[in-house]
Design a protein around this motif. Structure first.
Motif, PDB file in Angstrom:
ATOM      1  N   ALA A 118       0.841   4.032  -2.908  1.00  0.00           N
ATOM      2  CA  ALA A 118       0.623   5.464  -2.654  1.00  0.00           C
ATOM      3  C   ALA A 118       1.622   6.297  -3.459  1.00  0.00           C
ATOM      4  O   ALA A 118       1.249   7.268  -4.120  1.00  0.00           O
ATOM      5  CB  ALA A 118       0.751   5.758  -1.161  1.00  0.00           C
ATOM      6  N   HIS A 119       2.924   5.891  -3.431  1.00  0.00           N
ATOM      7  CA  HIS A 119       3.921   6.584  -4.270  1.00  0.00           C
ATOM      8  C   HIS A 119       3.473   6.562  -5.732  1.00  0.00           C
ATOM      9  O   HIS A 119       3.538   7.564  -6.438  1.00  0.00           O
ATOM     10  CB  HIS A 119       5.266   5.853  -4.229  1.00  0.00           C
ATOM     11  CG  HIS A 119       6.052   6.020  -2.969  1.00  0.00           C
ATOM     12  ND1 HIS A 119       6.351   7.248  -2.434  1.00  0.00           N
ATOM     13  CD2 HIS A 119       6.622   5.099  -2.145  1.00  0.00           C
ATOM     14  CE1 HIS A 119       7.072   7.075  -1.331  1.00  0.00           C
ATOM     15  NE2 HIS A 119       7.247   5.779  -1.128  1.00  0.00           N
ATOM     16  N   SER A 120       3.045   5.370  -6.178  1.00  0.00           N
ATOM     17  CA  SER A 120       2.745   5.174  -7.601  1.00  0.00           C
ATOM     18  C   SER A 120       1.556   6.013  -8.047  1.00  0.00           C
ATOM     19  O   SER A 120       1.583   6.607  -9.125  1.00  0.00           O
ATOM     20  CB  SER A 120       2.447   3.702  -7.880  1.00  0.00           C
ATOM     21  OG  SER A 120       3.473   2.901  -7.374  1.00  0.00           O
ATOM     22  N   LEU A 125      15.967   6.161   0.100  1.00  0.00           N
ATOM     23  CA  LEU A 125      14.805   6.243   0.994  1.00  0.00           C
ATOM     24  C   LEU A 125      13.967   7.467   0.642  1.00  0.00           C
ATOM     25  O   LEU A 125      14.460   8.435   0.055  1.00  0.00           O
ATOM     26  CB  LEU A 125      15.271   6.313   2.448  1.00  0.00           C
ATOM     27  CG  LEU A 125      15.959   5.044   2.972  1.00  0.00           C
ATOM     28  CD1 LEU A 125      16.613   5.311   4.322  1.00  0.00           C
ATOM     29  CD2 LEU A 125      14.943   3.917   3.084  1.00  0.00           C
ATOM     30  N   ASP A 126      12.689   7.422   1.044  1.00  0.00           N
ATOM     31  CA  ASP A 126      11.785   8.538   0.736  1.00  0.00           C
ATOM     32  C   ASP A 126      12.328   9.857   1.281  1.00  0.00           C
ATOM     33  O   ASP A 126      12.204  10.902   0.653  1.00  0.00           O
ATOM     34  CB  ASP A 126      10.405   8.266   1.333  1.00  0.00           C
ATOM     35  CG  ASP A 126       9.809   6.983   0.765  1.00  0.00           C
ATOM     36  OD1 ASP A 126      10.186   6.610  -0.358  1.00  0.00           O
ATOM     37  OD2 ASP A 126       8.972   6.373   1.452  1.00  0.00           O
ATOM     38  N   GLY A 127      12.933   9.792   2.479  1.00  0.00           N
ATOM     39  CA  GLY A 127      13.505  10.998   3.082  1.00  0.00           C
ATOM     40  C   GLY A 127      14.589  11.593   2.193  1.00  0.00           C
ATOM     41  O   GLY A 127      14.773  12.813   2.151  1.00  0.00           O
ATOM     42  N   ALA A 177       0.834  -1.209   0.000  1.00  0.00           N
ATOM     43  CA  ALA A 177       0.000   0.000   0.000  1.00  0.00           C
ATOM     44  C   ALA A 177       0.869   1.259   0.000  1.00  0.00           C
ATOM     45  O   ALA A 177       0.575   2.244  -0.674  1.00  0.00           O
ATOM     46  CB  ALA A 177      -0.929  -0.004   1.219  1.00  0.00           C
ATOM     47  N   HIS A 178       1.989   1.198   0.738  1.00  0.00           N
ATOM     48  CA  HIS A 178       2.954   2.306   0.768  1.00  0.00           C
ATOM     49  C   HIS A 178       3.474   2.587  -0.649  1.00  0.00           C
ATOM     50  O   HIS A 178       3.482   3.732  -1.114  1.00  0.00           O
ATOM     51  CB  HIS A 178       4.085   1.904   1.732  1.00  0.00           C
ATOM     52  CG  HIS A 178       5.251   2.834   1.782  1.00  0.00           C
ATOM     53  ND1 HIS A 178       5.601   3.518   2.923  1.00  0.00           N
ATOM     54  CD2 HIS A 178       6.172   3.178   0.845  1.00  0.00           C
ATOM     55  CE1 HIS A 178       6.683   4.249   2.677  1.00  0.00           C
ATOM     56  NE2 HIS A 178       7.047   4.055   1.420  1.00  0.00           N
ATOM     57  N   GLU A 179       3.877   1.527  -1.346  1.00  0.00           N
ATOM     58  CA  GLU A 179       4.396   1.694  -2.711  1.00  0.00           C
ATOM     59  C   GLU A 179       3.302   2.138  -3.675  1.00  0.00           C
ATOM     60  O   GLU A 179       3.548   2.937  -4.587  1.00  0.00           O
ATOM     61  CB  GLU A 179       5.034   0.392  -3.226  1.00  0.00           C
ATOM     62  CG  GLU A 179       6.222  -0.102  -2.425  1.00  0.00           C
ATOM     63  CD  GLU A 179       7.335   0.927  -2.284  1.00  0.00           C
ATOM     64  OE1 GLU A 179       7.506   1.766  -3.192  1.00  0.00           O
ATOM     65  OE2 GLU A 179       8.017   0.905  -1.249  1.00  0.00           O
ATOM     66  N   PHE A 234      11.437   5.175   9.413  1.00  0.00           N
ATOM     67  CA  PHE A 234      12.652   4.682   8.774  1.00  0.00           C
ATOM     68  C   PHE A 234      12.772   5.231   7.352  1.00  0.00           C
ATOM     69  O   PHE A 234      13.830   5.688   6.930  1.00  0.00           O
ATOM     70  CB  PHE A 234      12.642   3.148   8.745  1.00  0.00           C
ATOM     71  CG  PHE A 234      13.837   2.553   8.061  1.00  0.00           C
ATOM     72  CD1 PHE A 234      15.051   2.461   8.730  1.00  0.00           C
ATOM     73  CD2 PHE A 234      13.765   2.115   6.748  1.00  0.00           C
ATOM     74  CE1 PHE A 234      16.168   1.933   8.101  1.00  0.00           C
ATOM     75  CE2 PHE A 234      14.878   1.583   6.119  1.00  0.00           C
ATOM     76  CZ  PHE A 234      16.079   1.493   6.799  1.00  0.00           C
ATOM     77  N   ASN A 235      11.654   5.221   6.624  1.00  0.00           N
ATOM     78  CA  ASN A 235      11.691   5.698   5.237  1.00  0.00           C
ATOM     79  C   ASN A 235      11.952   7.188   5.131  1.00  0.00           C
ATOM     80  O   ASN A 235      12.316   7.683   4.075  1.00  0.00           O
ATOM     81  CB  ASN A 235      10.398   5.332   4.513  1.00  0.00           C
ATOM     82  CG  ASN A 235      10.514   3.984   3.843  1.00  0.00           C
ATOM     83  OD1 ASN A 235      11.269   3.814   2.908  1.00  0.00           O
ATOM     84  ND2 ASN A 235       9.791   3.011   4.371  1.00  0.00           N
ATOM     85  N   LEU A 236      11.743   7.912   6.236  1.00  0.00           N
ATOM     86  CA  LEU A 236      11.986   9.358   6.190  1.00  0.00           C
ATOM     87  C   LEU A 236      13.424   9.725   6.537  1.00  0.00           C
ATOM     88  O   LEU A 236      13.782  10.903   6.538  1.00  0.00           O
ATOM     89  CB  LEU A 236      10.995  10.089   7.107  1.00  0.00           C
ATOM     90  CG  LEU A 236       9.578  10.210   6.491  1.00  0.00           C
ATOM     91  CD1 LEU A 236       8.581  10.747   7.493  1.00  0.00           C
ATOM     92  CD2 LEU A 236       9.600  11.083   5.230  1.00  0.00           C
TER      93      LEU A 236
HETATM   94 ZN   LIG Z   1       8.528   4.812   0.213  1.00  0.00          ZN
END
Ligand SMILES: [Zn+2]
Length: 372
Positions: A70-72, A163-165, A66-68, A155-157
Motif C-alpha cells: 500500500a505504501h509502495s 514508523l509511519d506515524g 499488503a501494508h508495505e 503501533f505503526n502510527l
Molecule cells: Zn508502514
C-alpha cells in the motif's frame, strides 16, 4: 545482498525475504500453536493447532506485505520509485529510492500502510463474524488476524521515525513550518524517544509480568527503532551537507595508474601508498578499470598473491560515470538506485577522479557542522 532471498515481483516491485524473517515466522507460528489457539479452542489434536498456527502466521505476514505494498503503490503514484519490499525479523520495509518532494505526498504515502492494515483487519473481522459457530478453527484464526492487523496499524502510527506515524509527524511539521530539515530532525528525535519508551515498556513487562520473551522482544524492537531513527537523521544530515556541491569538489582525484597484471600483493608492496584512494587499472596502457581502496582490503591475505587487479577492477565501460560539475546529491541517488558503491568522474574521455560512499562520508566528516 546474499542475506536475502529474491522471491520475484509483485506489481512490478521486487519482493525479498531476509533470512532473519524465518526466525520471526517460526516464533509467531509456535506462539500461535502453543499459547493462542489451545486455550481458546480446547480439545483439538496437536496437528490441528500446528496447521492453524502455520496458516495464520503466513496470512499475518501476507498482511504485513499488503501494508508495505500500500505504501509502495501510493508512493509510486506520486512519482517516488520503490526499489523493493523486504520482509525481515522486525516486519516489513519498502525501500524507496528517494524521499517525497512534497509534504502532502509523504502524508498520503505514510497513512496508506496503516489504512490498509485497518481494512484488512476489518475483512478478517467480517470473516470471523460470518464463520463463528460453524467453523470454529477458521473463525478463531480470522479473529486473531483481525486483532493483529489493528495492533499493526496502531503501533505503526506511533509518532516517531521510521514508523509511519513518524512520517505523518514529519509531513505535518514540514507542511506547517515549511522546513523539511526541521521536520526531519523532529521526527527522527521523536523516533529515538519512541524507541527508548518501547525499551522501557519491554523492561516493565519483564518486571511486572515476568514475561521474558515478550519483554525481550519489545526491547529489541525498541533498540531497532532507536538506531534506525539515528541512522535516518545522519542520512538526512549527509544530504543536507552535500547539497550544492559538485562531483569535482568531493571526488578523490590523482588516481594512480597500475597495470592490470599486477597482483594485490605487488600492489600493496610496490605501488600503492595508503594515501592512494583511487586506482586506475590499465590494460595495454589504457585505463580499463577502476578500484577503490576498500575493494583491495576485502581480499584475504592468502589470496593476495594470486589475485590480479584486472580480475577485481570494475570495468569502466560498464559503470555509470559522473561529470565534474554534476550535482553530488543526484550522484548519490543514482548510486543508491543502481546499488553501486563507486562512480568514476570523467572529463574529456579521461577519468579524473572517483566518488565512493566512503569518501563522501569522509568529506562530510571534514565539515564542522556534522553532528549527531
Ligand atoms: Zn508502514
Amino acid at each position: 545482498m546474499n542475506s536475502e532471498l529474491n522471491l520475484g515481483r509483485i506489481l512490478g516491485i521486487q519482493f525479498r525475504l531476509h533470512y532473519s524473517w524465518f526466525i520471526i515466522f517460526i516464533l509467531v507460528t509456535v506462539f500461535l500453536a502453543w499459547q493462542v489457539f489451545p486455550p481458546n479452542l480446547p480439545n483439538q489434536p496437536q496437528p490441528v493447532y500446528w496447521a492453524m498456527g502455520t496458516i495464520t502466521s503466513l496470512l499475518f505476514f501476507a498482511s504485513v506485505l499488503a501494508h508495505e505494498l500500500a505504501h509502495s503503490i501510493v508512493g509510486r503514484a506520486h512519482g517516488i520509485p520503490i526499489k523493493s519490499i523486504t520482509l525481515f525479523i522486525f516486519g516489513g520495509a519498502a525501500h524507496m529510492t528517494r524521499e517525497a518532494d512534497k509534504a502532502s505526498d509523504e502524508l498520503k504515502m505514510a497513512v496508506a500502510g496503516p489504512i490498509s492494515s485497518l481494512v484488512i483487519g476489518g475483512l478478517f473481522a467480517a470473516v470471523w463474524l460470518f464463520l463463528r459457530g460453524s467453523a470454529d478453527q477458521l473463525a478463531l484464526m480470522a479473529l486473531w488476524l483481525a486483532q493483529i492487523n489493528v495492533v499493526l496499524a496502531v503501533f505503526n502510527l506511533l509518532p516517531g521515525f521510521p514508523l509511519d506515524g513518524g512520517r505523518v509527524l514529519r509531513s505535518l511539521v514540514w507542511h506547517f513550518s515549511g522546513s523539511y530539515k526541521r521536520a526531519t530532525k523532529m521526527a527522527t528525535q521523536a523516533g529515538r524517544g519512541v524507541g527508548y519508551l518501547i525499551i522501557l515498556g519491554g523492561i516493565a513487562i519483564v518486571l511486572l509480568y515476568g514475561d521474558w520473551l515478550a519483554g525481550f522482544w519489545l526491547a529489541l524492537i525498541g533498540f531497532f527503532l532507536e538506531s534506525t531513527a539515528r541512522a535516518s537523521y545522519r542520512q538526512s544530515q549527509l544530504q543536507e551537507l552535500l547539497k550544492g556541491f559538485t562531483a569535482s569538489q568531493v571526488m578523490v582525484s590523482d588516481c594512480r595508474l597500475v597495470p592490470g597484471q599486477t597482483t594485490v600483493s605487488q600492489l600493496v608492496q610496490e605501488y600503492a601508498t595508503s594515501s592512494d584512494k583511487c586506482l586506475l587499472v590499465t590494460d595495454q596502457g589504457r585505463a580499463g578499470g577502476v578500484l577503490a581502496l576498500h575493494n583491495i582490503k576485502s581480499i584475504s591475505q592468502k589470496d593476495r598473491d594470486k589475485t590480479r587487479l584486472r580480475d577485481i577492477a570494475r570495468p569502466l565501460n560498464r559503470l555509470p560515470v559522473a561529470h565534474p560539475d554534476q550535482d553530488v546529491l543526484a550522484i548519490v541517488q543514482q548510486m543508491n538506485e543502481t546499488d553501486i558503491d563507486l562512480m568514476p568522474v570523467v572529463s574529456g574521455g579521461r577519468v579524473i577522479g572517483l566518488i565512493t560512499l566512503d569518501n563522501l562520508i569522509a568529506f562530510v566528516n571534514s565539515q564542522d557542522e556534522f553532528r549527531i
